[in-house]
Design an enzyme around this catalytic site. Sequence first.
Site, mmCIF file in Angstrom:
data_model
loop_
_atom_site.group_PDB
_atom_site.id
_atom_site.type_symbol
_atom_site.label_atom_id
_atom_site.label_comp_id
_atom_site.label_asym_id
_atom_site.label_seq_id
_atom_site.Cartn_x
_atom_site.Cartn_y
_atom_site.Cartn_z
ATOM 1 N N GLY A 13 0.858 -1.186 0.000
ATOM 2 C CA GLY A 13 0.000 0.000 0.000
ATOM 3 C C GLY A 13 0.892 1.233 0.000
ATOM 4 O O GLY A 13 2.106 1.150 -0.247
ATOM 5 N N GLN A 47 -10.968 7.080 -0.787
ATOM 6 C CA GLN A 47 -11.734 7.950 -1.687
ATOM 7 C C GLN A 47 -11.453 9.416 -1.437
ATOM 8 O O GLN A 47 -11.033 10.147 -2.321
ATOM 9 C CB GLN A 47 -13.234 7.706 -1.464
ATOM 10 C CG GLN A 47 -13.696 6.322 -1.834
ATOM 11 C CD GLN A 47 -15.196 6.153 -1.581
ATOM 12 O OE1 GLN A 47 -15.859 7.041 -1.047
ATOM 13 N NE2 GLN A 47 -15.730 5.008 -1.969
ATOM 14 N N GLU A 114 -13.938 17.784 5.017
ATOM 15 C CA GLU A 114 -14.477 16.576 5.643
ATOM 16 C C GLU A 114 -14.747 16.837 7.118
ATOM 17 O O GLU A 114 -14.275 17.826 7.679
ATOM 18 C CB GLU A 114 -13.504 15.406 5.466
ATOM 19 C CG GLU A 114 -13.370 14.981 4.008
ATOM 20 C CD GLU A 114 -12.530 13.746 3.793
ATOM 21 O OE1 GLU A 114 -11.786 13.367 4.709
ATOM 22 O OE2 GLU A 114 -12.617 13.160 2.706
ATOM 23 N N ARG A 384 -9.164 9.201 14.805
ATOM 24 C CA ARG A 384 -8.444 9.781 13.667
ATOM 25 C C ARG A 384 -9.285 10.856 12.987
ATOM 26 O O ARG A 384 -10.471 10.653 12.713
ATOM 27 C CB ARG A 384 -8.154 8.680 12.648
ATOM 28 C CG ARG A 384 -7.545 9.185 11.364
ATOM 29 C CD ARG A 384 -7.431 8.076 10.349
ATOM 30 N NE ARG A 384 -8.717 7.656 9.859
ATOM 31 C CZ ARG A 384 -9.041 7.604 8.557
ATOM 32 N NH1 ARG A 384 -8.166 7.947 7.636
ATOM 33 N NH2 ARG A 384 -10.231 7.198 8.182
ATOM 34 N N LEU A 390 -3.505 8.817 5.184
ATOM 35 C CA LEU A 390 -2.610 8.793 4.023
ATOM 36 C C LEU A 390 -1.442 9.758 4.271
ATOM 37 O O LEU A 390 -0.287 9.474 3.939
ATOM 38 C CB LEU A 390 -3.366 9.172 2.748
ATOM 39 C CG LEU A 390 -4.441 8.156 2.311
ATOM 40 C CD1 LEU A 390 -5.251 8.695 1.136
ATOM 41 C CD2 LEU A 390 -3.820 6.814 1.919
HETATM 42 C C1 LIG Z 1 -12.725 2.427 1.648
HETATM 43 C C2 LIG Z 1 -11.634 3.231 2.332
HETATM 44 C C3 LIG Z 1 -11.538 4.591 2.139
HETATM 45 C C4 LIG Z 1 -10.538 5.335 2.770
HETATM 46 N N1 LIG Z 1 -10.420 6.681 2.509
HETATM 47 C C5 LIG Z 1 -9.377 7.362 3.050
HETATM 48 C C6 LIG Z 1 -9.147 8.722 2.713
HETATM 49 O O1 LIG Z 1 -9.860 9.312 1.920
HETATM 50 N N2 LIG Z 1 -8.092 9.370 3.285
HETATM 51 C C7 LIG Z 1 -7.252 8.759 4.174
HETATM 52 O O2 LIG Z 1 -6.306 9.388 4.665
HETATM 53 N N3 LIG Z 1 -7.444 7.460 4.489
HETATM 54 C C8 LIG Z 1 -8.464 6.751 3.945
HETATM 55 N N4 LIG Z 1 -8.627 5.442 4.264
HETATM 56 C C9 LIG Z 1 -7.637 4.795 5.116
HETATM 57 C C10 LIG Z 1 -6.367 4.573 4.295
HETATM 58 O O3 LIG Z 1 -6.719 4.191 2.997
HETATM 59 C C11 LIG Z 1 -5.486 3.510 4.902
HETATM 60 O O4 LIG Z 1 -5.293 3.764 6.264
HETATM 61 C C12 LIG Z 1 -4.130 3.495 4.213
HETATM 62 O O5 LIG Z 1 -4.311 3.365 2.820
HETATM 63 C C13 LIG Z 1 -3.295 2.371 4.751
HETATM 64 O O6 LIG Z 1 -2.143 2.266 3.970
HETATM 65 P P1 LIG Z 1 -1.085 1.165 4.344
HETATM 66 O O7 LIG Z 1 -0.007 1.263 3.326
HETATM 67 O O8 LIG Z 1 -0.732 1.265 5.749
HETATM 68 O O9 LIG Z 1 -1.882 -0.228 4.185
HETATM 69 P P2 LIG Z 1 -2.643 -0.840 2.926
HETATM 70 O O10 LIG Z 1 -2.848 0.157 1.868
HETATM 71 O O11 LIG Z 1 -3.839 -1.535 3.435
HETATM 72 O O12 LIG Z 1 -1.603 -1.924 2.407
HETATM 73 C C14 LIG Z 1 -1.344 -3.070 3.156
HETATM 74 C C15 LIG Z 1 -0.566 -4.038 2.288
HETATM 75 O O13 LIG Z 1 -0.053 -5.096 3.078
HETATM 76 C C16 LIG Z 1 -0.290 -6.338 2.441
HETATM 77 N N5 LIG Z 1 -0.288 -7.363 3.475
HETATM 78 C C17 LIG Z 1 -1.035 -7.434 4.599
HETATM 79 N N6 LIG Z 1 -0.687 -8.518 5.330
HETATM 80 C C18 LIG Z 1 0.299 -9.141 4.645
HETATM 81 C C19 LIG Z 1 1.056 -10.317 4.867
HETATM 82 N N7 LIG Z 1 0.876 -11.114 5.949
HETATM 83 N N8 LIG Z 1 1.991 -10.678 3.959
HETATM 84 C C20 LIG Z 1 2.180 -9.928 2.847
HETATM 85 N N9 LIG Z 1 1.477 -8.814 2.580
HETATM 86 C C21 LIG Z 1 0.560 -8.420 3.471
HETATM 87 C C22 LIG Z 1 -1.620 -6.120 1.741
HETATM 88 O O14 LIG Z 1 -1.831 -7.098 0.757
HETATM 89 C C23 LIG Z 1 -1.406 -4.711 1.213
HETATM 90 O O15 LIG Z 1 -0.625 -4.750 0.049
HETATM 91 C C24 LIG Z 1 -9.632 4.686 3.630
HETATM 92 C C25 LIG Z 1 -9.728 3.310 3.834
HETATM 93 C C26 LIG Z 1 -10.719 2.574 3.183
HETATM 94 C C27 LIG Z 1 -10.796 1.092 3.400
#
Ligand SMILES: Cc1cc2nc3c(=O)[nH]c(=O)nc-3n(C[C@H](O)[C@H](O)[C@H](O)COP(=O)(O)OP(=O)(O)OC[C@H]3O[C@@H](n4cnc5c(N)ncnc54)[C@H](O)[C@@H]3O)c2cc1C
Length: 545
Positions: A13, A47, A114, A384, A390
């Site tokens: 992510g 989004q 927001e 939060r 993000l």
């Molecule tokens: C529908 C929705 C809308 C949102 N809108 C907003 C917004 O507008 N603004 C905002 O700031 N936040 C928003 N959020 C929250 C935000 O999107 C997330 O908090 C953020 O994207 C998390 O990023 P990350 O890189 O930490 O994790 P993620 O983007 O979830 O990435 C996690 C990664 O880890 C991988 N992974 C997990 N476990 C394992 C494992 N055991 N082995 C290998 N790979 C693994 C997954 O496959 C994925 O690739 C939203 C969330 C959702 C669900």
Amino acid sequence: MSEDFDVLVVGSGIAGLWFALKMADQGYRVGILTKKNQAESNTNYAQGGVACVTSNTDDFESHVHDTLEAGDGLCDETVVRRIVREGPERIKELIDLGLKFSTTETGEFDLGREGGHSERRILHVKDMTGKAIETALLRAIARSRGITVLEHFFAIDLVTNRKVPGGMSDSDEERIVGLYGLDVRANRVCSFTAPVVMLATGGIGQVYRFTTNPDIATGDGVAMAYRVGIPIQNMEFIQFHPTTLYTLGNDRFLISEAVRGEGAILRNLKGRAFMADYHPQADLAPRDVVARAIDAEMKKSGAHHVWLDITHHSEDYLRNRFPNIFRNCQKILGINIADDRIPVVPAAHYSCGGIATNLNAETPMSGLFACGEVACTGLHGANRLASNSLLEALVLAHNGAVSAGQYLAEHAESRLDIPEWLDLGGHDPDEQVVISHNWDELRLAMWDYVGIVRTTKRLERARTRIQNLAREIQDYYWNFSVDARLLELRNLIQVADLVVQCALQRQESRGLHETIDYAEKEAEPVNSSVVRPPVREEARGWGSH
Ligand SMILES: Cc1cc2nc3c(=O)[nH]c(=O)nc-3n(C[C@H](O)[C@H](O)[C@H](O)COP(=O)(O)OP(=O)(O)OC[C@H]3O[C@@H](n4cnc5c(N)ncnc54)[C@H](O)[C@@H]3O)c2cc1C
């Protein structure tokens, strides 16, 4: 199979990809393990956008103030100030990478508003900001030398020198030396060695029956860190998004807060706008207030949903500003949101707690870093502020890369071979039905007993259920071959237990944690924290079984 890297990143992510790019820029060999397709992440579904001070009419103090207000006394103010201030630089880098945020006709950022924000400060790419960010980052990864993306590789457990025979003398400190990963398609476990591991595994939404999170959000990073003894903080603070599309299935499509930012009104089934009864900011109140208000309205009337009404805007405007939401409402429910009210309900959305880290994404374990939703930095406190996640991921991944670079300069040679995984072979014929039953049971218990409004009795009931499930799943884990579904369930159970333990610790109602038994707030806010006592037998690779 065994592979060696300088840096292992778990997750693709925003947090994992941004960190990986920055490590590769420093010349390190980076391996990214991701358990499904590389784009599958919470990031891809975001989004609303990224909260960041970019306009002349906005200022850092105001963003800091709004974040602290939402966090309800538990934010770390130093952390909030740093993240808010470092935001614009990281946004500039994203733009340099090719990301095009939506702009007005005069070429300025088209800033969204927001809940909980006192200014328009949300940078967005229409209502598909996350997808645009994920795409831009993956393109940069594809161009970058030195990064290997291992799709469909599931990180199972971290390995420290303590767990390698002869790897740690009495005077050595414990440090990360790699991890075990399941090659999901080949169905075999591989070992990966590296002096630095970044956990960027995202959220835990799947621990609840109804969630906005995609399937990947099973709390794997939190569970893995906990198993090597890292403190896990503030897990009781689960943000329930107030407005997800009401359907009869389990999947909950998110109706972004930005819709209320553009004037949408929440109404009960009689058509009455009710938010002014609950908060002076009415429909733009913070998320927890809105989610609880909807929950209360539904409980009062016995209704299964409330309405979100944005019919005061034209179809052209809505199609352009919210193309994704417009399309999905039409596709899933056959409604035109310019004419029809949208049926909405709350669903589990975001975990404010997680692996305790500092502002450099460092955990208390040498070589182990964490950032993004999996981490708990002190930015969110008890709740939060919308679109701050993000932003946090961008800032922490950058800081983590600086710190990991320094760590590698000192520890590059300190590599250890990890023992082979102990494959016991064979599946129990009952296994799949037990696993899917236990998935459902866990998620339902969490939804019913550890939801928006809690009681001690319900939390204790959930704990008993979770402990039973844990015993059953540990038995499968130790006695049969592992697969992704079993490993996820093992992690979900661990994470559910952490949520309940933290919730039981907090004998007050604060931020996202509301309990009928302790309706008041304590005068002195404290973080909840769970630390696992040292254990030596949590993965199967060192012949302990
Ligand atoms: C529908 C929705 C809308 C949102 N809108 C907003 C917004 O507008 N603004 C905002 O700031 N936040 C928003 N959020 C929250 C935000 O999107 C997330 O908090 C953020 O994207 C998390 O990023 P990350 O890189 O930490 O994790 P993620 O983007 O979830 O990435 C996690 C990664 O880890 C991988 N992974 C997990 N476990 C394992 C494992 N055991 N082995 C290998 N790979 C693994 C997954 O496959 C994925 O690739 C939203 C969330 C959702 C669900």
